[in-house]
Design a protein around this motif. Structure first.
Motif, PDB file in Angstrom:
ATOM      1  N   LEU A 222       0.276  25.451 -35.967  1.00 25.32           N
ATOM      2  CA  LEU A 222       0.345  24.790 -34.927  1.00 25.32           C
ATOM      3  C   LEU A 222      -0.858  24.832 -33.973  1.00 25.32           C
ATOM      4  O   LEU A 222      -1.168  25.858 -33.843  1.00 25.32           O
ATOM      5  CB  LEU A 222       1.556  24.676 -34.294  1.00 25.32           C
ATOM      6  CG  LEU A 222       1.705  24.069 -32.629  1.00 25.32           C
ATOM      7  CD1 LEU A 222       1.730  22.408 -33.114  1.00 25.32           C
ATOM      8  CD2 LEU A 222       2.916  24.392 -31.872  1.00 25.32           C
ATOM      9  N   ARG A 224      -2.401  23.914 -30.123  1.00 22.14           N
ATOM     10  CA  ARG A 224      -2.184  23.325 -28.881  1.00 22.14           C
ATOM     11  C   ARG A 224      -3.517  23.059 -28.142  1.00 22.14           C
ATOM     12  O   ARG A 224      -4.149  23.953 -28.076  1.00 22.14           O
ATOM     13  CB  ARG A 224      -1.218  24.127 -27.875  1.00 22.14           C
ATOM     14  CG  ARG A 224       0.234  24.391 -28.635  1.00 22.14           C
ATOM     15  CD  ARG A 224       1.025  25.428 -27.821  1.00 22.14           C
ATOM     16  NE  ARG A 224       0.202  26.819 -28.079  1.00 22.14           N
ATOM     17  CZ  ARG A 224      -0.329  27.616 -27.330  1.00 22.14           C
ATOM     18  NH1 ARG A 224      -0.445  27.232 -25.877  1.00 22.14           N
ATOM     19  NH2 ARG A 224      -0.700  28.793 -27.638  1.00 22.14           N
ATOM     20  N   ARG A 241      -0.668  18.047 -29.550  1.00 23.29           N
ATOM     21  CA  ARG A 241      -0.223  19.153 -30.373  1.00 23.29           C
ATOM     22  C   ARG A 241      -0.323  18.763 -31.682  1.00 23.29           C
ATOM     23  O   ARG A 241      -0.081  17.658 -32.107  1.00 23.29           O
ATOM     24  CB  ARG A 241       1.349  19.460 -30.088  1.00 23.29           C
ATOM     25  CG  ARG A 241       1.797  19.975 -28.939  1.00 23.29           C
ATOM     26  CD  ARG A 241       3.088  19.981 -28.419  1.00 23.29           C
ATOM     27  NE  ARG A 241       3.914  20.676 -29.453  1.00 23.29           N
ATOM     28  CZ  ARG A 241       4.439  21.968 -29.126  1.00 23.29           C
ATOM     29  NH1 ARG A 241       3.746  22.802 -28.116  1.00 23.29           N
ATOM     30  NH2 ARG A 241       5.140  22.785 -30.061  1.00 23.29           N
ATOM     31  N   SER A 302       1.081  30.101 -32.346  1.00 23.40           N
ATOM     32  CA  SER A 302       0.127  29.288 -32.460  1.00 23.40           C
ATOM     33  C   SER A 302      -1.300  29.441 -31.697  1.00 23.40           C
ATOM     34  O   SER A 302      -1.160  30.444 -30.814  1.00 23.40           O
ATOM     35  CB  SER A 302       0.795  27.750 -31.904  1.00 23.40           C
ATOM     36  OG  SER A 302       1.039  27.929 -30.438  1.00 23.40           O
TER      37      SER A 302
END
Length: 376
Positions: A222, A224, A241, A302
């Motif tokens: 992931l 961000r 995201r 992440s």
């Protein structure tokens, strides 16, 4: 280190402030002494003296055959097997002796446990080692065998990977001379050569590099992204995201940065040239490093990139290599990637170098642009 005379014992007693000496009056405290010895093994080494009071007074103790047997049995309860030097320093005009257990720095074999429980030193006290600290030491010791990127995922199939991205890696690797021209186009064979598949079973590194993540359960893949107004996190101007493989996340990060970083213009030539306020090479190196050298084992981890009016912050989960700090990273150093399989594939594709130059490159590029060096 032989501790077979009182002069050596007295020298050790004088060093109690260093935190690597422990006193016990008798082997009636053998269990507590062994817990401390285990803590020394998990630290920098140390010595436990039996026959010395808490105040450092030498009183000695009787040493019988049973005492020696009890000591031998206790030493055998250390795991893994440890090199413990046992010495006896006789007291003058007495049958009593000071018993010394000494261990050297045993870092390559840590963590140690006594009776199945690990111990550590906090200042001058011995305490049970937390599970997280034990796991960190275990990963340092057995990292090559138990690295997260090496773990097999039997639910992962070739259909879960982007074959075009695999072949693109080969093509770019051949073009830059980092892969032989006969590497071929057989995706399973390529994955085997890259260490991403073994006996037909794919591993986690394959998913990170080439996975189609809309079909997979890798929440840690992931990214961000956020653009904040001002210099704190009070007001969002943009937030995203992104879930994806390494190359999708890298592309998404750079696109977001280009979208939001201010441009400065020059007209030294007939055409206006625009430049990012932070040099492209520096910011890209930071993003590549954050994705390559992070810890992937925590599902909740992440990479985050936050753009403010006055700075860009890139964060990722993980640590420096053992015994490294920010100052070592900023000086000339060898390459020691946390995820060697990922780093190898990225080196082949010329996304990454293998000489530990990334931090130096970011510092150099920022200096050339008249910017402060990055902070870590």
């Amino acid at each position: 280190m032989s501790i077979d005379n009182l002069d050596t014992v007295k020298q050790l007693i004088a060093e109690k402030e260093c935190g690597r000496i422990e006193f016990k009056e008798t082997t009636g405290q053998l269990e507590r002494g062994m817990e401390t010895l285990c803590a020394f093994l998990n630290g920098e080494g140390g010595t436990v003296l039996f026959g010395v009071t808490d105040k450092g007074k030498i009183i000695g103790q009787d040493v019988s055959d049973k005492t020696r047997r009890d000591i031998a049995e206790a030493i055998n309860r250390l795991e893994p097997m440890a090199m413990v030097q046992i010495s006896y320093a006789p007291l003058p005009d007495s049958e009593k002796k000071v018993i010394a257990f000494h261990v050297e720095n045993s870092k390559p074999n840590r963590p140690f446990s006594y009776k199945g429980r690990p111990y550590m030193r906090v200042e001058s006290a011995t305490t049970t080692m937390p599970q997280t600290a034990y796991n960190d030491l275990l990963l340092q010791r057995d990292g090559n065998r138990y690295r997260w990127e090496l773990l097999e995922n039997r639910n992962l199939t070739l259909q879960d990977l982007d074959a075009n991205e695999v072949l693109k890696t080969v093509r770019l690797g051949i073009e830059c001379g980092r892969l032989p021209e006969d590497t071929g186009t057989d995706v399973p064979v390529i994955l085997e050569k890259f260490g991403l598949q073994k006996n037909g079973v794919l591993n986690n590194a394959a998913a990170v590099l080439f996975g189609k993540h809309e079909d997979m359960e890798y929440p840690q893949c992931l990214l961000r992204l956020a653009r904040f107004k001002g210099t704190d996190k009070t007001v969002f101007m943009d937030s995203q995201r992104i879930q994806g493989n390494f190359f999708q996340l890298l592309n998404a990060a750079m696109a977001f940065i280009f979208k939001h970083l201010s441009l400065s213009g020059t007209t030294d030539t007939l055409e206006r040239e625009e430049h990012l306020t932070i040099p492209y090479k520096a910011i890209r190196e930071g993003v590549v490093n954050s994705l390559t050298h992070r810890s992937y084992k925590e599902a909740g981890g992440s990479v985050g990139i936050a753009i403010y009016d006055d700075r860009v912050e890139i964060e990722n989960p993980g640590t420096f290599p053992p015994n490294w700090d920010a100052e070592k990273m900023k000086s000339e150093h060898e390459s020691k990637p946390q995820n060697p399989l990922l780093a190898n594939a990225l080196y082949k594709r010329k996304v990454l170098e293998s000489w530990g130059r990334g931090i130096g490159l970011m510092m150099s590029e920022c200096r050339k642009a008249g910017l402060p060096e990055p902070e870590y």
